[in-house]
Design an enzyme around this catalytic site. Structure first.
Site, PDB file in Angstrom:
ATOM      1  N   GLU A  36      29.271  36.310  54.950  1.00 37.41           N
ATOM      2  CA  GLU A  36      30.610  35.828  54.574  1.00 37.41           C
ATOM      3  C   GLU A  36      31.617  36.161  55.677  1.00 37.41           C
ATOM      4  O   GLU A  36      31.670  37.283  56.158  1.00 37.41           O
ATOM      5  CB  GLU A  36      31.037  36.504  53.271  1.00 37.41           C
ATOM      6  N   PHE A  38      35.855  35.776  56.926  1.00 39.25           N
ATOM      7  CA  PHE A  38      37.193  35.449  56.435  1.00 39.25           C
ATOM      8  C   PHE A  38      38.031  34.933  57.601  1.00 39.25           C
ATOM      9  O   PHE A  38      37.752  35.262  58.755  1.00 39.25           O
ATOM     10  CB  PHE A  38      37.861  36.667  55.774  1.00 39.25           C
ATOM     11  N   TRP A  68      38.748  32.019  51.301  1.00 33.70           N
ATOM     12  CA  TRP A  68      39.916  31.142  51.089  1.00 33.70           C
ATOM     13  C   TRP A  68      41.061  32.001  50.612  1.00 33.70           C
ATOM     14  O   TRP A  68      40.861  32.837  49.720  1.00 33.70           O
ATOM     15  CB  TRP A  68      39.515  30.155  49.990  1.00 33.70           C
ATOM     16  N   ILE A 448      55.920  54.900  55.862  1.00 33.56           N
ATOM     17  CA  ILE A 448      54.629  54.461  55.301  1.00 33.56           C
ATOM     18  C   ILE A 448      53.460  54.833  56.213  1.00 33.56           C
ATOM     19  O   ILE A 448      52.308  54.641  55.859  1.00 33.56           O
ATOM     20  CB  ILE A 448      54.604  52.945  55.001  1.00 33.56           C
ATOM     21  N   ASN A 449      53.741  55.365  57.382  1.00 33.30           N
ATOM     22  CA  ASN A 449      52.660  55.697  58.307  1.00 33.30           C
ATOM     23  C   ASN A 449      53.234  56.594  59.384  1.00 33.30           C
ATOM     24  O   ASN A 449      54.386  56.420  59.767  1.00 33.30           O
ATOM     25  CB  ASN A 449      52.149  54.393  58.939  1.00 33.30           C
ATOM     26  N   GLN A 451      52.110  59.718  62.701  1.00 34.60           N
ATOM     27  CA  GLN A 451      51.201  60.706  63.264  1.00 34.60           C
ATOM     28  C   GLN A 451      51.989  61.635  64.182  1.00 34.60           C
ATOM     29  O   GLN A 451      52.907  61.204  64.872  1.00 34.60           O
ATOM     30  CB  GLN A 451      50.017  60.058  63.995  1.00 34.60           C
TER      31      GLN A 451
HETATM   32  C1  FAD Z   1      31.724  36.764  45.827  1.00 33.33           C
HETATM   33  C2  FAD Z   1      33.220  36.733  45.704  1.00 33.33           C
HETATM   34  C3  FAD Z   1      33.971  35.992  46.610  1.00 33.33           C
HETATM   35  C4  FAD Z   1      35.362  35.939  46.491  1.00 33.33           C
HETATM   36  N1  FAD Z   1      36.070  35.191  47.400  1.00 33.33           N
HETATM   37  C5  FAD Z   1      37.412  35.071  47.264  1.00 33.33           C
HETATM   38  C6  FAD Z   1      38.173  34.245  48.144  1.00 33.33           C
HETATM   39  O1  FAD Z   1      37.637  33.644  49.081  1.00 33.33           O
HETATM   40  N2  FAD Z   1      39.513  34.163  47.969  1.00 33.33           N
HETATM   41  C7  FAD Z   1      40.150  34.836  46.946  1.00 33.33           C
HETATM   42  O2  FAD Z   1      41.362  34.716  46.818  1.00 33.33           O
HETATM   43  N3  FAD Z   1      39.456  35.617  46.081  1.00 33.33           N
HETATM   44  C8  FAD Z   1      38.107  35.747  46.219  1.00 33.33           C
HETATM   45  N4  FAD Z   1      37.396  36.536  45.343  1.00 33.33           N
HETATM   46  C9  FAD Z   1      38.127  37.297  44.337  1.00 33.33           C
HETATM   47  C10 FAD Z   1      38.383  36.501  43.047  1.00 33.33           C
HETATM   48  O3  FAD Z   1      39.275  35.443  43.271  1.00 33.33           O
HETATM   49  C11 FAD Z   1      38.953  37.484  42.034  1.00 33.33           C
HETATM   50  O4  FAD Z   1      38.008  38.461  41.728  1.00 33.33           O
HETATM   51  C12 FAD Z   1      39.536  36.902  40.795  1.00 33.33           C
HETATM   52  O5  FAD Z   1      40.243  37.957  40.118  1.00 33.33           O
HETATM   53  C13 FAD Z   1      38.502  36.412  39.799  1.00 33.33           C
HETATM   54  O6  FAD Z   1      37.919  35.281  40.239  1.00 33.33           O
HETATM   55  P1  FAD Z   1      36.739  34.591  39.393  1.00 33.33           P
HETATM   56  O7  FAD Z   1      36.444  33.340  40.088  1.00 33.33           O
HETATM   57  O8  FAD Z   1      35.653  35.539  39.139  1.00 33.33           O
HETATM   58  O9  FAD Z   1      37.559  34.304  38.042  1.00 33.33           O
HETATM   59  P2  FAD Z   1      37.160  33.832  36.598  1.00 33.33           P
HETATM   60  O10 FAD Z   1      35.746  33.482  36.466  1.00 33.33           O
HETATM   61  O11 FAD Z   1      38.166  32.810  36.222  1.00 33.33           O
HETATM   62  O12 FAD Z   1      37.399  35.164  35.791  1.00 33.33           O
HETATM   63  C14 FAD Z   1      38.600  35.866  35.902  1.00 33.33           C
HETATM   64  C15 FAD Z   1      38.809  36.704  34.665  1.00 33.33           C
HETATM   65  O13 FAD Z   1      39.162  35.889  33.596  1.00 33.33           O
HETATM   66  C16 FAD Z   1      38.256  36.044  32.527  1.00 33.33           C
HETATM   67  N5  FAD Z   1      38.077  34.736  31.898  1.00 33.33           N
HETATM   68  C17 FAD Z   1      37.324  33.711  32.345  1.00 33.33           C
HETATM   69  N6  FAD Z   1      37.430  32.663  31.489  1.00 33.33           N
HETATM   70  C18 FAD Z   1      38.281  33.050  30.515  1.00 33.33           C
HETATM   71  C19 FAD Z   1      38.806  32.443  29.353  1.00 33.33           C
HETATM   72  N7  FAD Z   1      38.453  31.207  29.000  1.00 33.33           N
HETATM   73  N8  FAD Z   1      39.658  33.164  28.575  1.00 33.33           N
HETATM   74  C20 FAD Z   1      40.015  34.419  28.890  1.00 33.33           C
HETATM   75  N9  FAD Z   1      39.540  35.043  29.965  1.00 33.33           N
HETATM   76  C21 FAD Z   1      38.697  34.370  30.775  1.00 33.33           C
HETATM   77  C22 FAD Z   1      36.989  36.577  33.163  1.00 33.33           C
HETATM   78  O14 FAD Z   1      36.202  37.294  32.247  1.00 33.33           O
HETATM   79  C23 FAD Z   1      37.542  37.447  34.240  1.00 33.33           C
HETATM   80  O15 FAD Z   1      37.928  38.695  33.747  1.00 33.33           O
HETATM   81  C24 FAD Z   1      36.005  36.635  45.443  1.00 33.33           C
HETATM   82  C25 FAD Z   1      35.255  37.401  44.539  1.00 33.33           C
HETATM   83  C26 FAD Z   1      33.877  37.455  44.662  1.00 33.33           C
HETATM   84  C27 FAD Z   1      33.090  38.285  43.700  1.00 33.33           C
HETATM   85  N1  NAD Z   2      51.944  48.974  63.181  1.00 34.24           N
HETATM   86  C1  NAD Z   2      51.037  48.034  63.024  1.00 34.24           C
HETATM   87  O1  NAD Z   2      50.852  47.189  63.852  1.00 34.24           O
HETATM   88  C2  NAD Z   2      50.223  48.041  61.811  1.00 34.24           C
HETATM   89  C3  NAD Z   2      49.318  47.009  61.569  1.00 34.24           C
HETATM   90  C4  NAD Z   2      48.544  47.055  60.410  1.00 34.24           C
HETATM   91  C5  NAD Z   2      48.694  48.148  59.550  1.00 34.24           C
HETATM   92  N2  NAD Z   2      49.615  49.109  59.817  1.00 34.24           N
HETATM   93  C6  NAD Z   2      49.811  50.292  58.986  1.00 34.24           C
HETATM   94  O2  NAD Z   2      48.570  50.788  58.750  1.00 34.24           O
HETATM   95  C7  NAD Z   2      48.556  51.318  57.452  1.00 34.24           C
HETATM   96  C8  NAD Z   2      47.134  51.489  57.109  1.00 34.24           C
HETATM   97  O3  NAD Z   2      46.535  52.013  58.207  1.00 34.24           O
HETATM   98  P1  NAD Z   2      46.175  53.524  58.524  1.00 34.24           P
HETATM   99  O4  NAD Z   2      44.697  53.535  58.591  1.00 34.24           O
HETATM  100  O5  NAD Z   2      46.940  53.967  59.693  1.00 34.24           O
HETATM  101  O6  NAD Z   2      46.674  54.356  57.280  1.00 34.24           O
HETATM  102  P2  NAD Z   2      46.291  55.828  56.912  1.00 34.24           P
HETATM  103  O7  NAD Z   2      46.307  55.851  55.445  1.00 34.24           O
HETATM  104  O8  NAD Z   2      45.078  56.294  57.607  1.00 34.24           O
HETATM  105  O9  NAD Z   2      47.513  56.664  57.488  1.00 34.24           O
HETATM  106  C9  NAD Z   2      47.657  56.969  58.866  1.00 34.24           C
HETATM  107  C10 NAD Z   2      48.476  58.215  59.024  1.00 34.24           C
HETATM  108  O10 NAD Z   2      49.757  58.064  58.396  1.00 34.24           O
HETATM  109  C11 NAD Z   2      49.962  59.104  57.482  1.00 34.24           C
HETATM  110  N3  NAD Z   2      50.700  58.543  56.345  1.00 34.24           N
HETATM  111  C12 NAD Z   2      50.177  57.863  55.301  1.00 34.24           C
HETATM  112  N4  NAD Z   2      51.154  57.523  54.458  1.00 34.24           N
HETATM  113  C13 NAD Z   2      52.323  57.975  54.996  1.00 34.24           C
HETATM  114  C14 NAD Z   2      53.671  57.897  54.590  1.00 34.24           C
HETATM  115  N5  NAD Z   2      54.045  57.297  53.467  1.00 34.24           N
HETATM  116  N6  NAD Z   2      54.595  58.454  55.380  1.00 34.24           N
HETATM  117  C15 NAD Z   2      54.265  59.079  56.517  1.00 34.24           C
HETATM  118  N7  NAD Z   2      53.002  59.184  56.933  1.00 34.24           N
HETATM  119  C16 NAD Z   2      52.035  58.633  56.193  1.00 34.24           C
HETATM  120  C17 NAD Z   2      48.589  59.568  57.083  1.00 34.24           C
HETATM  121  O11 NAD Z   2      48.577  60.907  56.622  1.00 34.24           O
HETATM  122  C18 NAD Z   2      47.815  59.401  58.360  1.00 34.24           C
HETATM  123  O12 NAD Z   2      47.926  60.500  59.196  1.00 34.24           O
HETATM  124  C19 NAD Z   2      49.360  50.333  56.694  1.00 34.24           C
HETATM  125  O13 NAD Z   2      49.870  50.752  55.486  1.00 34.24           O
HETATM  126  C20 NAD Z   2      50.464  50.127  57.706  1.00 34.24           C
HETATM  127  O14 NAD Z   2      51.459  51.088  57.545  1.00 34.24           O
HETATM  128  C21 NAD Z   2      50.350  49.078  60.925  1.00 34.24           C
END
Ligand code: FAD
Ligand code: NAD
Length: 605
Positions: A36, A38, A68, A448-449, A451
């Site tokens: 797969e 993305f 998707w 949020i981040n 070092q």
């Molecule tokens: C292999 C895989 C690939 C994925 N790829 C993507 C991706 O490319 N892009 C993306 O955005 N997400 C992706 N997902 C995530 C997915 O979109 C989410 O997990 C989403 O929350 C559920 O999708 P589903 O198709 O399983 O939903 P559904 O089959 O519609 O189920 C969703 C929920 O609704 C419940 N449900 C179903 N029918 C009903 C009904 N009639 N009444 C009440 N409840 C119902 C089900 O039990 C389930 O809890 C992927 C997940 C998997 C496992």
């Molecule tokens: N700057 C960029 O270009 C860029 C791009 C993608 C992601 N990110 C950041 O990366 C994060 C995830 O990546 P990561 O692996 O570095 O995260 P991480 O969870 O490993 O944290 C990295 C460092 O930041 C510290 N930290 C975590 N939360 C903090 C907070 N609220 N305040 C201060 N320090 C904090 C952690 O203790 C750690 O030392 C995202 O949430 C985003 O903030 C930044």
């Protein structure tokens, strides 16, 4: 595609007579797999993925699939990648994911028609998650994946093979049995096979398989696995998906978390054993969530005997041109691969944000692995409880900006386990600055981040060390935060006296304020015997721009949404998301850092 999957399953169960019954694990006739991909977030990432995909499909997976993004915003990129894969592998070996929730019938029909015209013959029909407004979803015509399955069957009859998603550990907190019932309904509506959410427990998957068979689901069911290549990434993904991971594995990974090579060794042995357990139980196919990584995935699939390179006849560009096909633009203009310098260390050697040119660059939500909502709550899922607690904590009354500041301050003090941008507790290296961070947060510098600076500490150091032994590691002090315009103005004035500090600020509308330099900058690097310098983390303006879009969305998607539509809290969080800046400041003087002194000056009265 269905025929292919069924044939592969049957060939695996009934190997040809020439194959001895004591076939080894690496016997290629014993299994098959899918890869797969993305859509990467940047053009350079897409270009590099195309190149990487060409090598990966040549290895011989049974099929490849492309995710998707919910809402279809990146549908053109997903389609371009699927089309490229089709050109390489042929039409019956490519699957495109498609989500339906929140979309109109006309849009979905148009996407499906475009996919069909591009030669895609298989769709993984999904609901999708990433909807901005649940209320809107409730009135939408497409609420569940089954609605898309029905649409495909009614509008396109049998033009597509249709796959659907299954959840061995449940989904959506509505109960395992109810989930199974809905899965059966999807199959009855016309789905041909099932791919599961990632699973790291053979018993859990085999029980699910048995339960599916028990209620009359007879189609192929392929378990999903994501190779374990990097501790931080793995922990983040299992926190998001809440899949069960054996404690032994977690303990073993935690013990070597700063050494990617050791993490990968432990992860690979575990995944190979898991595949072996599946095969022992008669399950021969595996779906790999590749995370767009090549080497660890192909290596695993090869060792497990899941590849069949002889089955792939990749057509040359001349053959494609003769057939009137146009190669994707990315291939014609692809830059020299940027992968070389990291190939040895795979993609993110203990690193954090990746390289924007890498196909694996993206936010975790792009991987679309599964629902980010808690599945069926089980006592074993302490992690879910943790999230629920967080929801309750951050869901408390927020009347003023100061209330919001307090949530950030409490997180860095360790009183709240997560905030929308940070899903894990702080690293131990942050403890040396956590009191200063709490003070900054209470004064509107919402971190949020971060070092601290490190200058030549042994790579085995228990707090700052990473990578192989006998090295020295370095890092520049760095902090990333949200703040309002007034504080940013003040920061810019303060920075004029700290020339080694560089700033980059972005607002939700894309407006930017940048300091004197705005180049890719090393943040963390290590010097190891007999190696070039290893540089796992860089500050890259392109990555930062891409990340900022996601970072602003999280205010709404993971926080504001917890409150009713017309609440004060939603309005407050929404105002912050629209008016605040996301700021990074890097201190280039890693020997004598003044970053936190400068920030203290900003918040001083
Ligand atoms: C292999 C895989 C690939 C994925 N790829 C993507 C991706 O490319 N892009 C993306 O955005 N997400 C992706 N997902 C995530 C997915 O979109 C989410 O997990 C989403 O929350 C559920 O999708 P589903 O198709 O399983 O939903 P559904 O089959 O519609 O189920 C969703 C929920 O609704 C419940 N449900 C179903 N029918 C009903 C009904 N009639 N009444 C009440 N409840 C119902 C089900 O039990 C389930 O809890 C992927 C997940 C998997 C496992
Ligand atoms: N700057 C960029 O270009 C860029 C791009 C993608 C992601 N990110 C950041 O990366 C994060 C995830 O990546 P990561 O692996 O570095 O995260 P991480 O969870 O490993 O944290 C990295 C460092 O930041 C510290 N930290 C975590 N939360 C903090 C907070 N609220 N305040 C201060 N320090 C904090 C952690 O203790 C750690 O030392 C995202 O949430 C985003 O903030 C930044």
């Amino acid at each position: 595609m269905l025929n292919l999957v069924q044939a592969a399953e049957s060939a695996a169960r009934n190997p040809p007579p020439s194959s001895s019954s004591s076939a080894t694990f690496a016997d290629p006739r014993r299994g098959f797999c899918s890869f797969e991909f993305f859509p990467p977030k940047t053009d350079a990432g897409v270009a590099n993925l195309m190149e990487r995909m060409e090598r990966m499909v040549a290895a011989g997976p049974l099929f490849v699939d492309v995710t998707w993004r919910s809402g279809g915003e990146t549908s053109a990129v997903s389609l371009a990648i699927a089309k490229a894969a089709r050109q390489l592998l042929g039409p019956d070996r490519v699957m495109l994911h498609m989500t339906c929730a929140g979309a109109s019938k006309a849009t979905l029909v148009s996407h499906l028609a475009t996919a069909a015209a591009a030669g895609v013959q298989c769709i993984l029909a999904l609901r999708g998650d990433d909807l901005d407004d649940f209320e809107e979803q409730n009135n939408a015509p497409f609420k569940y994946a089954i609605d898309l399955v029905r649409l495909i069957r009614s509008e396109f009859t049998n033009k597509f093979t249709v796959a659907v998603a299954g959840y061995p550990e449940g989904h959506g907190g509505i109960g395992y049995a109810v989930n199974l019932k809905h899965l059966k309904e999807k199959v009855d509506a016309g789905a041909d096979f099932i791919i599961t959410q990632m699973v790291y427990n053979a018993e859990v998957f085999l029980q699910f398989l048995q339960d599916c068979r028990g209620i009359g689901i007879t189609c192929p069911i392929i378990p999903g696995i994501m190779p374990i290549t990097n501790y931080q990434q793995f922990i983040r993904i299992i926190s998001l998906t809440k899949v069960m991971v054996p404690d032994d594995l977690l303990d073993a990974l935690r013990a070597v978390k700063h050494d990617d090579a050791a993490v990968r060794d432990i992860g690979s042995s575990f995944v190979l054993q898991l595949i072996q357990q599946f095969q022992n139980a008669g399950v021969f196919g595996v779906h790999f969530y590749t995370m767009n990584l090549e080497e660890p995935v192909v290596g695993l699939a090869e060792t497990a005997g899941l590849l069949d390179p002889a089955s792939v006849k990749i057509r040359s560009s001349e053959q494609q041109e003769l057939a009137g096909e146009v190669r994707p633009i990315y291939w014609q203009h692809r830059p020299t691969s940027y992968m070389v310098r990291t190939s040895d260390w795979s993609e993110f050697p203990n690193g954090r944000w990746g390289d924007h040119q890498s196909p694996a660059f993206g936010d975790l939500s792009d991987f679309h692995l599964a629902a980010v909502h808690p599945p069926t709550v089980s006592p074993r899922h302490a992690i879910i409880q943790k999230e629920l607690d967080t929801d309750i904590t951050i869901c408390r009354r927020l009347k003023t900006e100061q209330d919001v500041f307090e949530v950030f301050a409490k997180y860095v003090q360790g009183d709240i386990p997560m905030i929308p941008w940070c899903s894990n507790p702080l690293d131990s290296e942050t403890s040396s600055i956590s009191q200063r961070l709490a003070n900054l947060n209470r004064h509107g510098i919402l971190t949020i981040n971060s070092q601290p600076a490190v200058n030549g500490v042994p790579s085995t150091d228990s707090v700052f060390g990473w990578g192989p032994a006998d090295g020295l590691v370095y890092q520049k002090a760095y902090v990333e935060f949200f703040c309002d315009s007034q504080r940013l103005d003040k920061l810019e004035r303060v920075l004029s006296a700290h020339r080694h500090l560089t700033l980059h600020a972005i607002r939700a509308d894309g407006t930017e304020r940048v300091g004197a330099t705005n180049h890719t900058t090393a943040l963390t690097w290590g010097v190891f015997p007999n190696r070039e310098i290893v540089q796992p983390t860089i500050m890259d303006p392109v990555s930062f721009r891409v990340w900022s879009t996601e970072a602003f969305t999280l205010w709404q998607r993971h926080w504001a949404r917890l409150y009713p539509a017309s609440s004060t809290e939603r309005a407050l969080l929404s105002t912050i998301a629209h008016s605040y800046w996301l700021v990074t400041v890097v201190d280039n003087n890693f020997v004598a850092s003044t970053l936190f002194d400068a920030l203290d000056q900003v918040v001083m009265a």
